[in-house]
Scaffold this motif. Structure first.
Motif, PDB file in Angstrom:
ATOM      1  N   THR A  92     -33.090  38.689  16.302  1.00 40.28           N
ATOM      2  CA  THR A  92     -31.966  37.951  16.873  1.00 40.28           C
ATOM      3  C   THR A  92     -32.241  37.607  18.330  1.00 40.28           C
ATOM      4  O   THR A  92     -32.670  38.447  19.116  1.00 40.28           O
ATOM      5  CB  THR A  92     -30.677  38.781  16.767  1.00 40.28           C
ATOM      6  OG1 THR A  92     -30.443  39.109  15.398  1.00 40.28           O
ATOM      7  CG2 THR A  92     -29.499  38.009  17.319  1.00 40.28           C
ATOM      8  N   ARG A  93     -31.980  36.367  18.678  1.00 45.30           N
ATOM      9  CA  ARG A  93     -32.175  35.907  20.054  1.00 45.30           C
ATOM     10  C   ARG A  93     -30.918  36.220  20.853  1.00 45.30           C
ATOM     11  O   ARG A  93     -29.795  35.981  20.400  1.00 45.30           O
ATOM     12  CB  ARG A  93     -32.441  34.405  20.046  1.00 45.30           C
ATOM     13  CG  ARG A  93     -32.733  33.771  21.398  1.00 45.30           C
ATOM     14  CD  ARG A  93     -32.845  32.269  21.218  1.00 45.30           C
ATOM     15  NE  ARG A  93     -33.127  31.552  22.449  1.00 45.30           N
ATOM     16  CZ  ARG A  93     -34.329  31.178  22.832  1.00 45.30           C
ATOM     17  NH1 ARG A  93     -35.366  31.457  22.072  1.00 45.30           N
ATOM     18  NH2 ARG A  93     -34.521  30.512  23.959  1.00 45.30           N
ATOM     19  N   SER A  94     -31.093  36.747  22.056  1.00 48.17           N
ATOM     20  CA  SER A  94     -29.967  37.065  22.924  1.00 48.17           C
ATOM     21  C   SER A  94     -29.815  36.005  24.006  1.00 48.17           C
ATOM     22  O   SER A  94     -30.717  35.190  24.237  1.00 48.17           O
ATOM     23  CB  SER A  94     -30.164  38.435  23.576  1.00 48.17           C
ATOM     24  OG  SER A  94     -31.230  38.376  24.517  1.00 48.17           O
TER      25      SER A  94
ATOM     26  N   ASP B 122     -32.595  36.367  26.409  1.00 49.56           N
ATOM     27  CA  ASP B 122     -33.804  35.684  25.947  1.00 49.56           C
ATOM     28  C   ASP B 122     -33.736  34.188  26.266  1.00 49.56           C
ATOM     29  O   ASP B 122     -34.739  33.577  26.667  1.00 49.56           O
ATOM     30  CB  ASP B 122     -33.983  35.855  24.438  1.00 49.56           C
ATOM     31  CG  ASP B 122     -34.237  37.295  24.027  1.00 49.56           C
ATOM     32  OD1 ASP B 122     -34.818  38.045  24.828  1.00 49.56           O
ATOM     33  OD2 ASP B 122     -33.845  37.654  22.899  1.00 49.56           O
ATOM     34  N   SER B 123     -32.555  33.607  26.078  1.00 46.76           N
ATOM     35  CA  SER B 123     -32.386  32.168  26.318  1.00 46.76           C
ATOM     36  C   SER B 123     -32.509  31.836  27.799  1.00 46.76           C
ATOM     37  O   SER B 123     -33.080  30.804  28.162  1.00 46.76           O
ATOM     38  CB  SER B 123     -31.023  31.704  25.787  1.00 46.76           C
ATOM     39  OG  SER B 123     -30.949  31.880  24.390  1.00 46.76           O
TER      40      SER B 123
ATOM     41  N   ALA C  34     -36.163  31.964  28.591  1.00 53.21           N
ATOM     42  CA  ALA C  34     -36.814  30.773  28.023  1.00 53.21           C
ATOM     43  C   ALA C  34     -36.516  29.536  28.853  1.00 53.21           C
ATOM     44  O   ALA C  34     -37.389  28.670  29.038  1.00 53.21           O
ATOM     45  CB  ALA C  34     -36.348  30.572  26.584  1.00 53.21           C
TER      46      ALA C  34
ATOM     47  N   ASP D  16     -25.538  28.025  19.752  1.00 48.38           N
ATOM     48  CA  ASP D  16     -26.595  27.045  19.482  1.00 48.38           C
ATOM     49  C   ASP D  16     -25.974  26.015  18.543  1.00 48.38           C
ATOM     50  O   ASP D  16     -25.770  26.289  17.358  1.00 48.38           O
ATOM     51  CB  ASP D  16     -27.798  27.726  18.833  1.00 48.38           C
ATOM     52  CG  ASP D  16     -28.993  26.782  18.675  1.00 48.38           C
ATOM     53  OD1 ASP D  16     -28.775  25.554  18.612  1.00 48.38           O
ATOM     54  OD2 ASP D  16     -30.135  27.278  18.607  1.00 48.38           O
TER      55      ASP D  16
ATOM     56  N   ASP E  13     -29.335  25.347  21.982  1.00 47.60           N
ATOM     57  CA  ASP E  13     -28.950  26.632  22.543  1.00 47.60           C
ATOM     58  C   ASP E  13     -28.359  26.383  23.932  1.00 47.60           C
ATOM     59  O   ASP E  13     -29.077  26.066  24.878  1.00 47.60           O
ATOM     60  CB  ASP E  13     -30.190  27.523  22.614  1.00 47.60           C
ATOM     61  CG  ASP E  13     -29.925  28.890  23.219  1.00 47.60           C
ATOM     62  OD1 ASP E  13     -28.880  29.081  23.875  1.00 47.60           O
ATOM     63  OD2 ASP E  13     -30.788  29.767  23.058  1.00 47.60           O
TER      64      ASP E  13
ATOM     65  N   GLN F 133     -29.868  28.204  27.042  1.00 46.26           N
ATOM     66  CA  GLN F 133     -31.203  27.742  27.435  1.00 46.26           C
ATOM     67  C   GLN F 133     -31.187  26.297  27.912  1.00 46.26           C
ATOM     68  O   GLN F 133     -31.712  25.981  28.984  1.00 46.26           O
ATOM     69  CB  GLN F 133     -32.183  27.880  26.270  1.00 46.26           C
ATOM     70  CG  GLN F 133     -33.581  27.353  26.628  1.00 46.26           C
ATOM     71  CD  GLN F 133     -34.587  27.521  25.506  1.00 46.26           C
ATOM     72  OE1 GLN F 133     -34.361  28.264  24.565  1.00 46.26           O
ATOM     73  NE2 GLN F 133     -35.709  26.819  25.618  1.00 46.26           N
TER      74      GLN F 133
END
Length: 343
Positions: A2-4, A7-8, A11, A151, A157, A160
């Motif tokens: 799972t992307r948090s 993380d975004s 990125a 997203d 997203d 991001q």
């Protein structure tokens, strides 16, 4: 995996560094292997060692340095370790950075982004847990923005894309408000939001469609009777409350979630409150003279007779005690209680 939201954010920083060689990252302890107090810059100094700069502890000095870099054609991104410390940056932001374009008759641009984590719920105590962005709302020439953990089709997203585009496209200074607990949230895709219809809109002055406002409604539900509005981490708590209100109490709501807090456009809110006749503003900052107060004032003027309520933190410093901190800051249960009293 799972992307948090964290993380975004990382990125977005890496994407901006890759896209534009004028992008620079500056801040305290942001180099690898530490990667910043909340690890948002992890990997950036390894990938771009010449453009990620660890700095001394001097927020006011860093603001002046970044202002100069921006005026000279660079795109600096300044990380302030805790949002509480933006008070030390206030002189540069309010009296200089936000005013240079006006003072010099549009002959200069200041494409500077200040990123900082606000908020409590981690037991950090009174000086590291505040939500202070209201101090900067309404400053001419300064945009204040906050990401969402969605997203969505047509935008992507939001955490991001919004941060990356703000860094590489805007010509104005932006204060980008992140939230300590929002970092941990998963980025929700359409499958995760299958209970909702999500409508994305933009302010008329946002021709680039940079700052989305998202309106959530329970899919297939009866007409909503209350409009909720929130941002940042409170947006997630409001979404959880929206679900509970619908499935446990049969109270249906619309939830309006802006990403641009200042300058603020009320069009999406007015469209919703015209349908519901009620508005609850939700924020983690203290109640008096806050974001919610401004929203309520504008909507009361635009729609006389609108039923209004505001939910915010208690008018005290944020305690370090977990029990007291929870009592001080708005919770899902508080949202439920406020809405139930409104209908």
């Amino acid at each position: 995996m799972t992307r948090s939201v964290l993380d975004s954010i990382t990125a977005a920083l890496l994407a901006a560094l890759k896209k534009d060689p004028t992008v620079l990252l500056l801040g305290e302890d942001i180099l690898d292997p530490y990667g910043g107090a909340f690890k948002a810059t992890r990997g950036c100094s390894t990938a771009y060692p010449d453009r990620v700069i660890s700095t001394p502890i001097s927020e006011a000095g860093l603001g002046g340095l970044c202002a100069g870099l921006a005026l000279r054609g660079q795109r600096p991104v300044l990380e302030i370790m805790f949002g509480d410390f933006t008070t030390l940056l206030a002189d540069q932001l309010i009296n200089h950075i936000s005013k240079f374009r006006w003072m010099y008759n549009n002959s200069v641009a200041v494409p500077l982004v200040v990123r900082t984590p606000m908020g409590g719920r981690r037991g950090y105590g009174p000086t590291h847990s505040q939500t202070l962005e209201k101090l900067f709302l309404g400053v001419p020439g300064l945009t204040v923005a906050a990401p969402l953990n969605f997203d969505l089709p047509g935008y992507g997203d939001i955490s991001q894309v919004l941060l990356s585009r703000v860094i590489t496209e805007t010509q104005e200074p932006v204060l980008f408000i992140e939230n300590k607990l929002q970092y941990l949230l998963p980025v929700l895709n359409p499958a995760d939001l299958s209970d909702f219809t999500a409508t994305v809109s933009y302010s008329k002055d946002d021709a680039a469609k940079l700052y989305p406002s998202v309106t959530l409604a329970i899919k297939g539900a009866p007409a909503a009777s209350v409009t909720l509005t929130a941002y940042g981490y409170m947006a997630e708590l409001a979404r959880q409350a929206q679900m509970k209100l619908a499935y446990e109490h049969e109270i249906f709501t619309e939830l309006v979630l802006p990403t641009r807090l200042s300058p603020f456009d009320t069009a999406s809110l007015e469209a919703s409150t015209a349908r519901t006749g009620r508005l609850l503003t939700i924020e983690e900052g203290t109640l008096s003279l806050g974001w919610g107060a401004e929203i309520a004032a504008r909507l009361a003027t635009a729609q006389p007779g609108l039923k209004l309520a505001r939910l915010a933190a208690a008018e005290t410093p944020v305690p370090a005690s977990q029990v007291l901190e929870k009592a001080t800051l708005p919770q899902v249960e508080d949202i439920l209680s406020f809405v139930q009293k409104m209908v």
